[in-house]
Design an enzyme around this catalytic site. Sequence first.
Site, PDB file in Angstrom:
ATOM      1  N   ASN A  75       0.849  -1.200   0.000  1.00 47.13           N
ATOM      2  CA  ASN A  75       0.000   0.000   0.000  1.00 47.13           C
ATOM      3  C   ASN A  75       0.882   1.247   0.000  1.00 47.13           C
ATOM      4  OD1 ASN A  75       0.587   0.788   2.824  1.00 47.13           O
ATOM      5  ND2 ASN A  75      -0.416  -1.169   3.268  1.00 47.13           N
ATOM      6  N   PHE A  91      -4.419   3.323  14.946  1.00 45.01           N
ATOM      7  CA  PHE A  91      -4.730   4.336  13.936  1.00 45.01           C
ATOM      8  C   PHE A  91      -5.895   3.801  13.121  1.00 45.01           C
ATOM      9  CE2 PHE A  91      -1.804   7.940  13.015  1.00 45.01           C
ATOM     10  CZ  PHE A  91      -0.984   7.830  14.115  1.00 45.01           C
TER      11      PHE A  91
HETATM   12  O1  PMT Z   1       3.096   5.963   6.538  1.00 42.36           O
HETATM   13  P1  PMT Z   1       2.581   7.305   6.080  1.00 42.36           P
HETATM   14  O2  PMT Z   1       2.758   7.497   4.598  1.00 42.36           O
HETATM   15  O3  PMT Z   1       3.157   8.445   6.878  1.00 42.36           O
HETATM   16  O4  PMT Z   1       0.999   7.330   6.295  1.00 42.36           O
HETATM   17  C1  PMT Z   1       0.473   7.315   7.593  1.00 42.36           C
HETATM   18  C2  PMT Z   1      -0.730   6.399   7.674  1.00 42.36           C
HETATM   19  C3  PMT Z   1      -1.854   6.970   6.839  1.00 42.36           C
HETATM   20  C4  PMT Z   1      -0.381   4.986   7.199  1.00 42.36           C
HETATM   21  C5  PMT Z   1      -1.123   6.347   9.202  1.00 42.36           C
HETATM   22  O5  PMT Z   1      -1.384   7.630   9.638  1.00 42.36           O
HETATM   23  C6  PMT Z   1      -2.366   5.473   9.415  1.00 42.36           C
HETATM   24  O6  PMT Z   1      -3.488   5.929   9.342  1.00 42.36           O
HETATM   25  N1  PMT Z   1      -2.115   4.180   9.738  1.00 42.36           N
HETATM   26  C7  PMT Z   1      -3.137   3.147   9.860  1.00 42.36           C
HETATM   27  C8  PMT Z   1      -3.512   2.639   8.491  1.00 42.36           C
HETATM   28  C9  PMT Z   1      -4.429   1.468   8.534  1.00 42.36           C
HETATM   29  O7  PMT Z   1      -4.035   0.404   8.181  1.00 42.36           O
HETATM   30  O8  PMT Z   1      -5.618   1.701   9.040  1.00 42.36           O
HETATM   31  P2  PMT Z   1      -6.738   0.567   9.212  1.00 42.36           P
HETATM   32  O9  PMT Z   1      -7.946   1.338   9.544  1.00 42.36           O
HETATM   33  O10 PMT Z   1      -6.750  -0.357   8.046  1.00 42.36           O
HETATM   34  O11 PMT Z   1      -6.248  -0.259  10.465  1.00 42.36           O
HETATM   35  C10 PMT Z   1      -6.633   0.084  11.785  1.00 42.36           C
HETATM   36  C11 PMT Z   1      -5.561  -0.288  12.769  1.00 42.36           C
HETATM   37  O12 PMT Z   1      -5.403  -1.706  12.787  1.00 42.36           O
HETATM   38  C12 PMT Z   1      -4.194   0.295  12.476  1.00 42.36           C
HETATM   39  O13 PMT Z   1      -3.619   0.704  13.703  1.00 42.36           O
HETATM   40  C13 PMT Z   1      -3.429  -0.874  11.881  1.00 42.36           C
HETATM   41  O14 PMT Z   1      -2.039  -0.792  12.193  1.00 42.36           O
HETATM   42  C14 PMT Z   1      -4.069  -2.068  12.565  1.00 42.36           C
HETATM   43  N2  PMT Z   1      -4.052  -3.320  11.782  1.00 42.36           N
HETATM   44  C15 PMT Z   1      -4.673  -3.412  10.575  1.00 42.36           C
HETATM   45  C16 PMT Z   1      -4.672  -4.623   9.903  1.00 42.36           C
HETATM   46  C17 PMT Z   1      -4.036  -5.742  10.480  1.00 42.36           C
HETATM   47  N3  PMT Z   1      -3.984  -6.900   9.859  1.00 42.36           N
HETATM   48  N4  PMT Z   1      -3.436  -5.610  11.679  1.00 42.36           N
HETATM   49  C18 PMT Z   1      -3.437  -4.433  12.336  1.00 42.36           C
HETATM   50  O15 PMT Z   1      -2.883  -4.318  13.429  1.00 42.36           O
END
Ligand code: PMT
Length: 404
Positions: free
Chosen positions: A212, A325
């Site tokens: 991504n 996040f």
């Molecule tokens: O890296 P940059 O270019 O600076 O961009 C920053 C960012 C946009 C990546 C960052 O600010 C951000 O928003 N990160 C979370 C992105 C994300 O994957 O969001 P999500 O809504 O899909 O996931 C929610 C949370 O679950 C996140 O904390 C993620 O780390 C976690 N997750 C998701 C999937 C997974 N299989 N395991 C996880 O732990």
Amino acid sequence: MVNGKKIVLGVTGGIAAYKACTLTSRLTQAGADVKVVMTESAAKFVSPLTFQALSRNPVFTDTFDEKDPAKIAHIDLADWADLVLIAPATANIIGKMANGLADDMLSTMLLATQAPVYIAPAMNVHMYAHPAVIENMKTLEGWRYRFIEPGNGLLACGYVGKGRLEEPEAIVEVIKDDLNKRETTPTLKGKRVLVSAGPTKEKVDPVRYFTNHSSGKMGFAIASEAAKMGAEVTLVTGPVGLETPVGVRRIDVESAEQMYQAMLEQYEGKDIVIKAAAVADYRPALTYEEKMKKQPGAWTVEMERTKDILLELGKRKQSQYLVGFAAETTDPLEYGRKKLESKNLDAIVVNNIKTTGAGFGSDTNAVTYISKHGLEKTIELAAKTEVAKQLLVLIGSTMKDESR
Ligand code: PMT
């Protein structure tokens, strides 16, 4: 700010040692308790007695001159100091410090101290520009030593250029400003912080993978700012082209599975865990050891779910303050609140990635911080370093307030 501070002043062998007398005087007049350590060469320029009279304290010159049998002088002095200042600092002491050498009272005490160290160099213009000196200074800056740059002017050796010890009054001002900043900056001293950053790469064959747009900038900014605030920081990162922030322990991973393993291994004993990584939710169900050859027509890759790391951390939570996040495009706050609850988090940082300048890849971000007890704070568009700072301050204060 200098009033009441315990300062060790290291004086090394250069003609500018005479200026260290005025410096001692200015510091004691400002209310500091100053103890002077001189190198053998410094004592050839100015008598230790001069510093003793100005500081009203004994002067240290010899590692083996142990006056009090109950103490080891260089360790006692290293522990006593709130701050260490070396002025003037010769190329020799800078070289010794950068290489961990300890062959006299000053260099031995410097290796032992945990106090912030300020270095005010003074030397010949060509010595100051020598690659060895530049490299040594870079090394020390990387270890958070603070340099007070020399000024330009006529040097004692007859050359004109950079190398004159900064004036004592200006050195005192730098120290005052710095102490002021340190005392007004919120601290994470003593806290163990675990941060995840970047994307994950999910392999299909030796050539192709799914990933991504995460650059890692947000997570790296958090790790860097947390270290600056005094935390002991571990950063688990997916593949990114970013330099490791100063003072941060870095663990590189590639896939979601590797990030899962690394985060779980590092989880125990941490005080704050922040998951800024963009972990793949799906990976190819089948991977190939050899490159897949092109075929006529479409190729369908079946995907399977990866493990949800954050969910697992939420289940295993003990005393960690767990922050997730959420990168969302629709109803960000509503989806953020749902993730906060369903993953047993203490707080969530909601990223509306449709906002211009926010989210993936950019140097800026705009987020809303929501704590489990309902505190909601928006951080307007700003540099990721600034957003990171504000987030850490919020985390530090909600951690304290909501645990009461
Ligand atoms: O890296 P940059 O270019 O600076 O961009 C920053 C960012 C946009 C990546 C960052 O600010 C951000 O928003 N990160 C979370 C992105 C994300 O994957 O969001 P999500 O809504 O899909 O996931 C929610 C949370 O679950 C996140 O904390 C993620 O780390 C976690 N997750 C998701 C999937 C997974 N299989 N395991 C996880 O732990």
